[in-house]
Design a protein around this motif. Structure first.
Motif, PDB file in Angstrom:
ATOM      1  N   SER A   1       0.856  -1.184   0.000  1.00  0.00           N
ATOM      2  CA  SER A   1       0.000   0.000   0.000  1.00  0.00           C
ATOM      3  C   SER A   1       0.887   1.228   0.000  1.00  0.00           C
ATOM      4  O   SER A   1       1.842   1.320   0.782  1.00  0.00           O
ATOM      5  CB  SER A   1      -0.907   0.010   1.230  1.00  0.00           C
ATOM      6  OG  SER A   1      -1.839  -1.042   1.135  1.00  0.00           O
TER       7      SER A   1
ATOM      8  N   SER B   1       1.069   5.712  -1.470  1.00  0.00           N
ATOM      9  CA  SER B   1       0.293   6.884  -1.874  1.00  0.00           C
ATOM     10  C   SER B   1       0.095   6.892  -3.386  1.00  0.00           C
ATOM     11  O   SER B   1       0.861   6.273  -4.135  1.00  0.00           O
ATOM     12  CB  SER B   1       1.005   8.166  -1.437  1.00  0.00           C
ATOM     13  OG  SER B   1       2.189   8.348  -2.200  1.00  0.00           O
ATOM     14  N   ASP B   2      -0.911   7.644  -3.820  1.00  0.00           N
ATOM     15  CA  ASP B   2      -1.133   7.830  -5.259  1.00  0.00           C
ATOM     16  C   ASP B   2       0.103   8.447  -5.899  1.00  0.00           C
ATOM     17  O   ASP B   2       0.513   8.045  -6.989  1.00  0.00           O
ATOM     18  CB  ASP B   2      -2.335   8.749  -5.505  1.00  0.00           C
ATOM     19  CG  ASP B   2      -3.670   8.093  -5.169  1.00  0.00           C
ATOM     20  OD1 ASP B   2      -3.743   6.850  -5.144  1.00  0.00           O
ATOM     21  OD2 ASP B   2      -4.647   8.841  -4.937  1.00  0.00           O
ATOM     22  N   HIS B   3       0.713   9.404  -5.216  1.00  0.00           N
ATOM     23  CA  HIS B   3       1.893  10.087  -5.753  1.00  0.00           C
ATOM     24  C   HIS B   3       3.034   9.107  -6.024  1.00  0.00           C
ATOM     25  O   HIS B   3       3.626   9.116  -7.114  1.00  0.00           O
ATOM     26  CB  HIS B   3       2.351  11.176  -4.781  1.00  0.00           C
ATOM     27  CG  HIS B   3       3.658  11.796  -5.162  1.00  0.00           C
ATOM     28  ND1 HIS B   3       3.802  12.652  -6.233  1.00  0.00           N
ATOM     29  CD2 HIS B   3       4.900  11.665  -4.613  1.00  0.00           C
ATOM     30  CE1 HIS B   3       5.061  13.025  -6.335  1.00  0.00           C
ATOM     31  NE2 HIS B   3       5.753  12.450  -5.360  1.00  0.00           N
ATOM     32  N   THR B   4       3.332   8.246  -5.062  1.00  0.00           N
ATOM     33  CA  THR B   4       4.428   7.279  -5.229  1.00  0.00           C
ATOM     34  C   THR B   4       4.106   6.298  -6.353  1.00  0.00           C
ATOM     35  O   THR B   4       4.963   6.000  -7.189  1.00  0.00           O
ATOM     36  CB  THR B   4       4.698   6.537  -3.907  1.00  0.00           C
ATOM     37  OG1 THR B   4       4.964   7.491  -2.883  1.00  0.00           O
ATOM     38  CG2 THR B   4       5.875   5.589  -4.040  1.00  0.00           C
TER      39      THR B   4
ATOM     40  N   SER C   1      -4.820   2.661  -3.443  1.00  0.00           N
ATOM     41  CA  SER C   1      -3.530   2.732  -4.125  1.00  0.00           C
ATOM     42  C   SER C   1      -2.578   1.696  -3.536  1.00  0.00           C
ATOM     43  O   SER C   1      -2.217   1.752  -2.365  1.00  0.00           O
ATOM     44  CB  SER C   1      -2.937   4.136  -3.963  1.00  0.00           C
ATOM     45  OG  SER C   1      -1.722   4.219  -4.680  1.00  0.00           O
ATOM     46  N   ARG C   2      -2.196   0.743  -4.360  1.00  0.00           N
ATOM     47  CA  ARG C   2      -1.244  -0.285  -3.929  1.00  0.00           C
ATOM     48  C   ARG C   2      -0.676  -1.003  -5.137  1.00  0.00           C
ATOM     49  O   ARG C   2      -1.135  -0.833  -6.259  1.00  0.00           O
ATOM     50  CB  ARG C   2      -1.877  -1.261  -2.947  1.00  0.00           C
ATOM     51  CG  ARG C   2      -3.135  -1.928  -3.391  1.00  0.00           C
ATOM     52  CD  ARG C   2      -3.782  -2.635  -2.206  1.00  0.00           C
ATOM     53  NE  ARG C   2      -4.912  -3.432  -2.646  1.00  0.00           N
ATOM     54  CZ  ARG C   2      -5.471  -4.386  -1.940  1.00  0.00           C
ATOM     55  NH1 ARG C   2      -5.002  -4.695  -0.755  1.00  0.00           N
ATOM     56  NH2 ARG C   2      -6.488  -5.053  -2.395  1.00  0.00           N
TER      57      ARG C   2
ATOM     58  N   GLN D   1       8.558   7.954   0.157  1.00  0.00           N
ATOM     59  CA  GLN D   1       7.464   7.725   1.103  1.00  0.00           C
ATOM     60  C   GLN D   1       7.887   6.666   2.112  1.00  0.00           C
ATOM     61  O   GLN D   1       8.215   5.544   1.738  1.00  0.00           O
ATOM     62  CB  GLN D   1       6.206   7.267   0.346  1.00  0.00           C
ATOM     63  CG  GLN D   1       5.038   7.017   1.257  1.00  0.00           C
ATOM     64  CD  GLN D   1       3.840   6.424   0.543  1.00  0.00           C
ATOM     65  OE1 GLN D   1       3.816   6.275  -0.671  1.00  0.00           O
ATOM     66  NE2 GLN D   1       2.826   6.074   1.310  1.00  0.00           N
TER      67      GLN D   1
END
Length: 161
Positions: free
Chosen positions: A35, A37-40, A95-96, A134
């Motif tokens: 899991s 972030s969307d950014h990563t 997000s994952r 992250q």
């Protein structure tokens, strides 16, 4: 009480003797999730991650880990794997990254630990590659999805995602 297969008569740990078992095709699939972030996830998918092709490194790490399982997990047999596959699939909601592994061989013992080790190390590698961007990522749900062959027969996990 049933005697455990990895203990000898004195209760000491030992490697199971598989020399009398027939050689059969054995296969196992395992999975894990990272899991993030969307950014990563977007950095990885767009090929803009500062450390380069994160998926390529994680794939290679998973394959290498499957080949080294006997070195990492006590009492595992060294196996001549005929196939190791690591598939990484980005997912949006939530997000994952879904990590799925497949290990196969013709041999006298199963490849569940190899598939699980490949999934675990691929997930750890993704974490390692992305931790500069992250730190609060979470590795989740490392599990055996399926196994085929061997004395115990086939297994298919029934899990709710």
């Amino acid at each position: 009480m049933t005697q455990l297969s990895h203990l000898n008569g004195a209760g000491e740990a030992n490697m199971v003797d598989v020399s009398e078992k027939p050689i059969t095709v054995r296969q196992a699939r395992a999975e894990a999730y990272l899991s993030l972030s969307d950014h990563t996830r977007e950095l990885i998918c767009a090929g803009k991650h500062p450390k380069g092709d994160v998926f390529a490194v994680a794939r290679i790490a998973g394959i290498q880990a499957a080949k080294k399982t006997w070195d990492l997990i006590p009492l595992c047999h060294p196996l001549l794997l005929s196939k190791v596959e690591v598939t990484l699939t980005p997912l949006s909601h939530p997000s994952r990254i879904h990590i799925e592994t497949l290990c196969r061989l013709s041999g006298q013992t199963g490849v569940e630990m190899e598939a699980l080790t490949a999934a675990s190390v691929a997930a750890l590698t993704l974490y390692d590659m992305c931790k500069a961007v992250q730190k609060d990522m979470v590795i989740e749900c490392i599990r055996l999805v399926e196994k085929r062959g061997g004395k115990s027969g086939d297994f298919r996990g029934e899990y709710n995602d």
